[in-house]
Design a protein around this motif. Structure first.
Motif, PDB file in Angstrom:
ATOM      1  N   SER A 263      39.138  35.236  38.965  1.00 24.13           N
ATOM      2  CA  SER A 263      39.498  36.475  39.648  1.00 24.13           C
ATOM      3  C   SER A 263      38.223  37.233  39.982  1.00 24.13           C
ATOM      4  O   SER A 263      37.204  37.103  39.299  1.00 24.13           O
ATOM      5  N   ARG A 264      38.303  37.997  41.032  1.00 28.07           N
ATOM      6  CA  ARG A 264      37.123  38.763  41.438  1.00 28.07           C
ATOM      7  C   ARG A 264      36.862  39.865  40.413  1.00 28.07           C
ATOM      8  O   ARG A 264      37.780  40.596  40.034  1.00 28.07           O
ATOM      9  N   PRO A 265      35.621  40.026  40.004  1.00 25.16           N
ATOM     10  CA  PRO A 265      35.330  41.070  39.012  1.00 25.16           C
ATOM     11  C   PRO A 265      35.411  42.456  39.641  1.00 25.16           C
ATOM     12  O   PRO A 265      35.080  42.630  40.823  1.00 25.16           O
ATOM     13  N   PRO A 266      35.841  43.451  38.881  1.00 26.80           N
ATOM     14  CA  PRO A 266      35.848  44.827  39.407  1.00 26.80           C
ATOM     15  C   PRO A 266      34.429  45.391  39.445  1.00 26.80           C
ATOM     16  O   PRO A 266      33.548  44.939  38.708  1.00 26.80           O
ATOM     17  N   ILE A 267      34.224  46.345  40.299  1.00 30.01           N
ATOM     18  CA  ILE A 267      32.936  47.029  40.370  1.00 30.01           C
ATOM     19  C   ILE A 267      32.992  48.233  39.429  1.00 30.01           C
ATOM     20  O   ILE A 267      33.951  49.002  39.479  1.00 30.01           O
ATOM     21  N   PRO A 268      32.013  48.400  38.574  1.00 25.36           N
ATOM     22  CA  PRO A 268      32.028  49.539  37.645  1.00 25.36           C
ATOM     23  C   PRO A 268      32.149  50.866  38.385  1.00 25.36           C
ATOM     24  O   PRO A 268      31.592  51.046  39.474  1.00 25.36           O
ATOM     25  N   ILE A 295      38.623  54.524  52.261  1.00 24.62           N
ATOM     26  CA  ILE A 295      40.058  54.611  51.963  1.00 24.62           C
ATOM     27  C   ILE A 295      40.424  53.609  50.867  1.00 24.62           C
ATOM     28  O   ILE A 295      41.213  53.899  49.971  1.00 24.62           O
ATOM     29  N   MET A 296      39.831  52.438  50.929  1.00 23.05           N
ATOM     30  CA  MET A 296      40.100  51.408  49.933  1.00 23.05           C
ATOM     31  C   MET A 296      39.712  51.866  48.527  1.00 23.05           C
ATOM     32  O   MET A 296      40.415  51.587  47.547  1.00 23.05           O
ATOM     33  N   ILE A 297      38.607  52.593  48.424  1.00 31.63           N
ATOM     34  CA  ILE A 297      38.112  53.039  47.114  1.00 31.63           C
ATOM     35  C   ILE A 297      39.146  53.880  46.378  1.00 31.63           C
ATOM     36  O   ILE A 297      39.326  53.738  45.169  1.00 31.63           O
ATOM     37  N   ARG A 398      39.292  46.802  45.167  1.00 32.47           N
ATOM     38  CA  ARG A 398      40.724  46.855  44.840  1.00 32.47           C
ATOM     39  C   ARG A 398      40.927  46.659  43.334  1.00 32.47           C
ATOM     40  O   ARG A 398      41.707  47.378  42.712  1.00 32.47           O
ATOM     41  N   HIS A 399      40.206  45.730  42.751  1.00 31.41           N
ATOM     42  CA  HIS A 399      40.306  45.507  41.313  1.00 31.41           C
ATOM     43  C   HIS A 399      39.754  46.703  40.531  1.00 31.41           C
ATOM     44  O   HIS A 399      40.265  47.044  39.458  1.00 31.41           O
ATOM     45  N   SER A 400      38.737  47.326  41.083  1.00 30.48           N
ATOM     46  CA  SER A 400      38.178  48.513  40.434  1.00 30.48           C
ATOM     47  C   SER A 400      39.196  49.650  40.400  1.00 30.48           C
ATOM     48  O   SER A 400      39.333  50.355  39.395  1.00 30.48           O
ATOM     49  N   MET A 419      49.640  49.386  43.724  1.00 29.78           N
ATOM     50  CA  MET A 419      48.888  48.193  44.108  1.00 29.78           C
ATOM     51  C   MET A 419      49.723  47.254  45.000  1.00 29.78           C
ATOM     52  O   MET A 419      49.182  46.327  45.596  1.00 29.78           O
ATOM     53  N   GLY A 420      51.035  47.481  45.043  1.00 27.72           N
ATOM     54  CA  GLY A 420      51.885  46.584  45.819  1.00 27.72           C
ATOM     55  C   GLY A 420      52.247  45.337  45.054  1.00 27.72           C
ATOM     56  O   GLY A 420      52.571  44.305  45.644  1.00 27.72           O
ATOM     57  N   HIS A 421      52.202  45.427  43.704  1.00 26.28           N
ATOM     58  CA  HIS A 421      52.580  44.295  42.865  1.00 26.28           C
ATOM     59  C   HIS A 421      54.066  44.384  42.511  1.00 26.28           C
ATOM     60  O   HIS A 421      54.666  45.457  42.579  1.00 26.28           O
TER      61      HIS A 421
END
Length: 453
Positions: A263-268, A295-297, A398-400, A419-421
């Motif tokens: 999985s892509r790691p989140p950004i701190p 907007i994504m942030i 997105r993961h962040s 998140m749309g899950h």
């Protein structure tokens, strides 16, 4: 009735005898010697309902058109294919499903076989319907590449209707890789001739890349599973479409274990706040791409969801400004969203609200160009050292966002909704008011300098 034979006549080729409608049509003189039913085709439609009779007539009419065209062309097109299609339509008009002869060799098909024989005997039309009903029509062989065309154009055509052109191209690209690899490693052979050895050849190709005896792996298990899975689906769908749903699938059971899903790691959070959102660091990124990233942030929305927002979906005049992430239902320019659970309302807070106010009309530069958007953002972020490591991508934002919600104490169901899950319980109510959602998001909103927008 039955005298007017123009295509505009709604009752063409229909006659009525003893209360039921019949299909009656003259065989063209030029091929009467090739059609044993000449001079006329006669079939009872077994109904006194005019509407149903017309629908059955349409199927039989199409079947005869296809059959006669195959007799006329004599190989200019594909006569065997036309005869097969004519047989399928004729069987459907009789309220049965076409099956190849092999199907009737199965014990489970006995009752179906008896029903068909009874129908033949009851109608007294053995010469006309016996062969199609019992599958005694040669099913034309079709190569893997042609079968894939049929799969896209006919078998799953309804699944592609609501996709944008970009989504269709991406959908086909992934599946076409499996087809291309099969043709390269085996050959573009007829579907009927694919063997378990052919399937194992594909399996061994990926095994050598996923778990080589020497050296490092050059592919992940998911890549091999995707190719094998796409061939398995094509094989099953094709033969089901051709009336041979019981055929054993040589790709069944072949796959690789997924021990660990990458999985892509989140950004701190501090990196986003102090580096990405530092005044000047996004200044040379084009305005629309910058707006989408900002907007994504604060929404965690997918880049493709943001860049395809229609102006009416950016709802700034509401009491709670928000985005409505939804499919685009314009028949001339449709677009799907990833899943039904991806349909959602996301409040705009912080820098996302400021960016949305700057881009009220959406992002026309990147509409239907989500791949270009991702490439642009990833290239810019890497070139300007705005990603912590090589493993991070724009999707890491997105993961962040998800991590920030968790750390901020937002409840699991709200996090999934935003998140749309999928929410793993029956849906009750609307998932909480927009005002409540905004209050929760304000707990994790990041400070920002207005100049970055």
């Amino acid at each position: 009735m039955g005298r007017n034979r123009t295509r505009t006549d709604p009752d063409r080729y229909l006659t009525k005898r003893q209360g039921n409608f019949h299909y009656k049509r003259r065989v063209p003189v030029t091929i009467a010697h090739l059609d044993e039913r000449a001079p006329h085709v006669r079939t009872s439609l077994k109904t006194d309902d005019r509407g149903l009779a017309r629908r059955k007539r349409d199927l039989l009419e199409a079947a005869d058109d296809a059959l006669w065209a195959s007799l006329i062309t004599k190989g200019v097109t594909d006569p065997a294919r036309r005869r097969y299609e004519a047989a399928v339509k004729r069987v459907e008009a009789l309220d049965f499903t076409f099956h190849g002869a092999g199907y009737f060799e199965q014990p489970e098909a006995f009752d179906d076989l008896v029903d068909r024989l009874r129908h033949v005997l009851a109608t007294g039309q053995q010469d006309q319907i016996m062969e199609p009903l019992l599958g005694a029509i040669e099913v034309p062989k079709m190569t893997v590449s042609k079968a894939f065309e049929l799969y896209c154009d006919e078998i799953v055509a309804d699944e592609l209707v609501n996709k944008s052109q970009v989504q269709k191209d991406q959908w086909k690209k992934v599946k076409k890789r499996a087809i291309s690899n099969f043709i390269r490693l085996v050959e573009d052979k007829p579907m009927e001739e694919i063997t378990i050895d052919d399937a194992k050849k594909i399996y061994r190709h990926w095994l050598a890349r996923i778990a080589p005896k020497e050296g490092k792996a050059t592919a992940g298990a998911s890549s091999g599973n995707r190719d094998l899975g796409n061939m398995r689906v094509l094989y099953e769908a094709y033969f089901k479409h051709m009336g041979d749903a019981r055929r054993l699938n040589p790709f069944e059971g072949l796959g690789f274990s997924l021990k660990k899903k990458r999985s892509r790691p989140p950004i701190p959070t501090d990196w986003i706040r102090d580096t990405v959102m530092k005044p000047g660091n996004l200044a040379t990124l084009n305005e629309e791409a910058r707006g989408i990233l900002l907007i994504m942030i604060e929404t965690g929305a997918r880049p493709s969801e943001i860049c395809n927002l229609e102006p009416h979906a950016i709802r700034l005049s509401n009491k709670v400004p928000h985005l409505s992430i939804e499919p685009r239902e314009d028949p001339d320019n449709p677009r799907e969203i990833k899943t039904e659970s991806s349909r959602r309302l996301v409040p705009l807070v912080g820098v996302a609200l400021a960016a949305a106010q700057r881009h009220k009309a959406g992002f026309p530069l990147y509409r239907n160009r989500e791949n270009d958007l991702s490439a642009t953002l990833n290239k810019y972020l890497r070139a300007n050292a705005l990603l912590p490591t090589k493993s991070h991508t724009v999707y890491s934002f997105r993961h962040s966002f998800e991590d920030r919600m968790k750390e901020g104490g937002l409840e699991d169901e709200l996090r999934r909704l935003l998140m749309g899950h999928t929410v793993d319980r029956p849906k009750y109510g609307s998932g909480g008011s927009l005002d409540w959602r905004r209050r929760e998001l304000m707990k994790i909103v990041l400070p920002f300098d207005p100049s970055i927008v």
